[in-house]
Design a protein around this motif. Structure first.
Motif, PDB file in Angstrom:
ATOM      1  N   UNK A 137       0.843  -1.186   0.000  1.00 50.41           N
ATOM      2  CA  UNK A 137       0.000   0.000   0.000  1.00 50.41           C
ATOM      3  C   UNK A 137       0.884   1.243   0.000  1.00 50.41           C
ATOM      4  N   UNK A 138       0.543   2.187  -0.843  1.00 49.17           N
ATOM      5  CA  UNK A 138       1.367   3.379  -1.013  1.00 49.17           C
ATOM      6  C   UNK A 138       1.760   3.528  -2.472  1.00 49.17           C
ATOM      7  N   UNK A 139       2.891   4.158  -2.693  1.00 47.06           N
ATOM      8  CA  UNK A 139       3.309   4.503  -4.058  1.00 47.06           C
ATOM      9  C   UNK A 139       4.753   4.058  -4.274  1.00 47.06           C
ATOM     10  N   UNK A 140       4.934   3.020  -5.074  1.00 40.75           N
ATOM     11  CA  UNK A 140       6.272   2.555  -5.440  1.00 40.75           C
ATOM     12  C   UNK A 140       6.747   3.445  -6.581  1.00 40.75           C
ATOM     13  N   UNK A 141       7.711   4.327  -6.323  1.00 41.87           N
ATOM     14  CA  UNK A 141       8.101   5.359  -7.285  1.00 41.87           C
ATOM     15  C   UNK A 141       9.515   5.115  -7.796  1.00 41.87           C
ATOM     16  N   UNK A 142       9.684   5.247  -9.121  1.00 40.31           N
ATOM     17  CA  UNK A 142      10.930   4.896  -9.793  1.00 40.31           C
ATOM     18  C   UNK A 142      11.319   5.994 -10.778  1.00 40.31           C
ATOM     19  N   UNK A 143      12.608   6.306 -10.845  1.00 37.32           N
ATOM     20  CA  UNK A 143      13.140   7.281 -11.793  1.00 37.32           C
ATOM     21  C   UNK A 143      14.094   6.590 -12.750  1.00 37.32           C
ATOM     22  N   UNK A 144      14.216   7.153 -13.955  1.00 40.10           N
ATOM     23  CA  UNK A 144      15.161   6.618 -14.933  1.00 40.10           C
ATOM     24  C   UNK A 144      15.545   7.676 -15.941  1.00 40.10           C
ATOM     25  N   UNK A 145      16.717   7.515 -16.543  1.00 39.34           N
ATOM     26  CA  UNK A 145      17.183   8.444 -17.573  1.00 39.34           C
ATOM     27  C   UNK A 145      16.310   8.338 -18.814  1.00 39.34           C
ATOM     28  N   UNK A 146      16.039   9.490 -19.422  1.00 34.08           N
ATOM     29  CA  UNK A 146      15.366   9.505 -20.726  1.00 34.08           C
ATOM     30  C   UNK A 146      16.405   9.225 -21.805  1.00 34.08           C
ATOM     31  N   UNK A 147      17.536   9.913 -21.704  1.00 33.64           N
ATOM     32  CA  UNK A 147      18.658   9.732 -22.622  1.00 33.64           C
ATOM     33  C   UNK A 147      19.935   9.554 -21.812  1.00 33.64           C
ATOM     34  N   UNK A 148      20.950   9.028 -22.469  1.00 33.75           N
ATOM     35  CA  UNK A 148      22.253   8.664 -21.890  1.00 33.75           C
ATOM     36  C   UNK A 148      22.107   7.480 -20.926  1.00 33.75           C
ATOM     37  N   UNK A 149      23.211   6.838 -20.660  1.00 39.58           N
ATOM     38  CA  UNK A 149      23.288   5.678 -19.777  1.00 39.58           C
ATOM     39  C   UNK A 149      22.251   4.616 -20.137  1.00 39.58           C
ATOM     40  N   UNK A 150      22.214   4.301 -21.425  1.00 37.61           N
ATOM     41  CA  UNK A 150      21.343   3.227 -21.890  1.00 37.61           C
ATOM     42  C   UNK A 150      19.970   3.660 -22.342  1.00 37.61           C
ATOM     43  N   UNK A 151      19.619   4.919 -22.168  1.00 32.51           N
ATOM     44  CA  UNK A 151      18.321   5.459 -22.619  1.00 32.51           C
ATOM     45  C   UNK A 151      17.130   4.622 -22.142  1.00 32.51           C
ATOM     46  N   UNK A 152      17.056   4.271 -20.860  1.00 32.50           N
ATOM     47  CA  UNK A 152      15.982   3.353 -20.450  1.00 32.50           C
ATOM     48  C   UNK A 152      14.572   3.870 -20.737  1.00 32.50           C
ATOM     49  N   UNK A 153      14.347   5.196 -20.574  1.00 28.05           N
ATOM     50  CA  UNK A 153      13.003   5.738 -20.768  1.00 28.05           C
ATOM     51  C   UNK A 153      12.908   6.591 -22.033  1.00 28.05           C
ATOM     52  N   UNK A 154      13.687   6.241 -23.043  1.00 36.30           N
ATOM     53  CA  UNK A 154      13.675   6.981 -24.307  1.00 36.30           C
ATOM     54  C   UNK A 154      12.265   7.037 -24.899  1.00 36.30           C
ATOM     55  N   UNK A 155      11.515   5.943 -24.806  1.00 36.74           N
ATOM     56  CA  UNK A 155      10.187   5.853 -25.418  1.00 36.74           C
ATOM     57  C   UNK A 155       9.062   6.169 -24.437  1.00 36.74           C
ATOM     58  N   UNK A 156       9.369   6.860 -23.363  1.00 32.75           N
ATOM     59  CA  UNK A 156       8.388   7.156 -22.317  1.00 32.75           C
ATOM     60  C   UNK A 156       7.085   7.746 -22.869  1.00 32.75           C
ATOM     61  N   UNK A 157       7.135   8.700 -23.835  1.00 32.39           N
ATOM     62  CA  UNK A 157       5.875   9.281 -24.334  1.00 32.39           C
ATOM     63  C   UNK A 157       4.949   8.276 -25.010  1.00 32.39           C
ATOM     64  N   UNK A 158       5.447   7.090 -25.345  1.00 34.75           N
ATOM     65  CA  UNK A 158       4.607   6.087 -26.009  1.00 34.75           C
ATOM     66  C   UNK A 158       3.686   5.342 -25.040  1.00 34.75           C
ATOM     67  N   UNK A 159       3.900   5.508 -23.736  1.00 34.12           N
ATOM     68  CA  UNK A 159       3.090   4.783 -22.758  1.00 34.12           C
ATOM     69  C   UNK A 159       1.635   5.234 -22.846  1.00 34.12           C
ATOM     70  N   UNK A 160       0.722   4.262 -22.702  1.00 32.02           N
ATOM     71  CA  UNK A 160      -0.699   4.528 -22.851  1.00 32.02           C
ATOM     72  C   UNK A 160      -1.503   3.862 -21.732  1.00 32.02           C
ATOM     73  N   UNK A 161      -2.698   4.375 -21.439  1.00 32.18           N
ATOM     74  CA  UNK A 161      -3.546   3.736 -20.420  1.00 32.18           C
ATOM     75  C   UNK A 161      -3.769   2.255 -20.733  1.00 32.18           C
TER      76      UNK A 161
END
Length: 246
Positions: A137-161
């Protein structure tokens, strides 16, 4: 000083500056990715060793949000016993879970490490210290790079409901479902990782997940956020959840 010497000196200076710019671009675009790949593989190896040895943190209480069964009858009160020990705290900068987002591709998998310091995010995704544990219960919160260091969240804007976000701590699979398209805000808007995140649309306590990254793609003046709710859990012994294929 002759004009020819001034021109030659200026030309050499421009060449030197140009070379430095090229080296910097190569470092940002290529070398940070190489470093991140090696570091990330190391974190995954550490996790696999921990899980093989059985040295994982205690799982959060299971949830059954899709269950339609009626509540069980209350059992008679029992005499109070000793409280179970609290799960061990996550170690700073160390991995404790794996995150998968099928929307980003079949091979997308990243370790989640404790804290969001610069050196931690160079090795994987970072868990905001003090936010909930996976499935709790609560909020499991995670951060990641958009660019550099492997670009983990490069495609973040593609996420959909409805997109699944899958997480495992080595004992349990947690399947979260995204509720809204990415929300753009500023770095000072820390309420987005509250236990009931502000502006998320959630109206009370629950089992939530927040992902954050920088915006624009090569800048950090803003943040992109997505919120998700826990949809299902299952033991890892049951195999991978069906959501991997959804």
């Amino acid at each position: 000083m002759s004009v020819r010497l001034i021109v030659r000196t200026f030309s050499e200076l421009c060449i030197t500056i140009g070379a430095l710019i090229v080296l910097f671009v190569v470092y940002v675009l290529f070398w940070t990715g190489v470093k991140a790949a090696g570091a990330t593989e190391g974190q995954i190896d550490d996790l696999q060793r921990q899980w093989a040895q059985g040295t994982v943190s205690a799982p959060a209480p299971s949830a059954s949000p899709s269950s339609g069964s009626s509540p069980a009858s209350p059992s008679p009160p029992s005499s109070p016993g000793p409280k179970p020990p609290a799960p061990a705290a996550y170690r700073d900068g160390k991995p404790f879970a794996m995150l998968y987002i099928p929307r980003f591709g079949k091979g997308w998998e990243w370790p989640v490490l404790e804290n969001t310091e610069v050196k931690t995010l160079q090795k994987g995704l970072g868990h905001y210290r003090g936010t909930a544990r996976p499935g709790a219960t609560g909020n499991f919160a995670v951060a990641g790079h958009r660019r550099t260091y492997g670009d983990p969240f490069k495609d973040f804007p593609k996420l959909r409901p409805g997109d699944p976000v899958l997480l495992t701590d080595g004992t349990t699979w947690f399947t979260y479902r995204i509720d809204k398209k990415p929300y753009r805000t500023v770095p000072s808007d820390v309420g987005v990782i509250d236990p009931v995140p502000r502006k998320s649309g959630f109206d009370g306590p629950g089992r939530y997940l927040t992902l954050t990254t920088c915006d624009p793609e090569w800048g950090s003046s803003h943040r992109l956020i997505v919120w998700a709710h826990l949809d299902a859990t299952q033991p890892v012994t049951d195999g991978r959840p069906a959501a991997f294929h959804s």
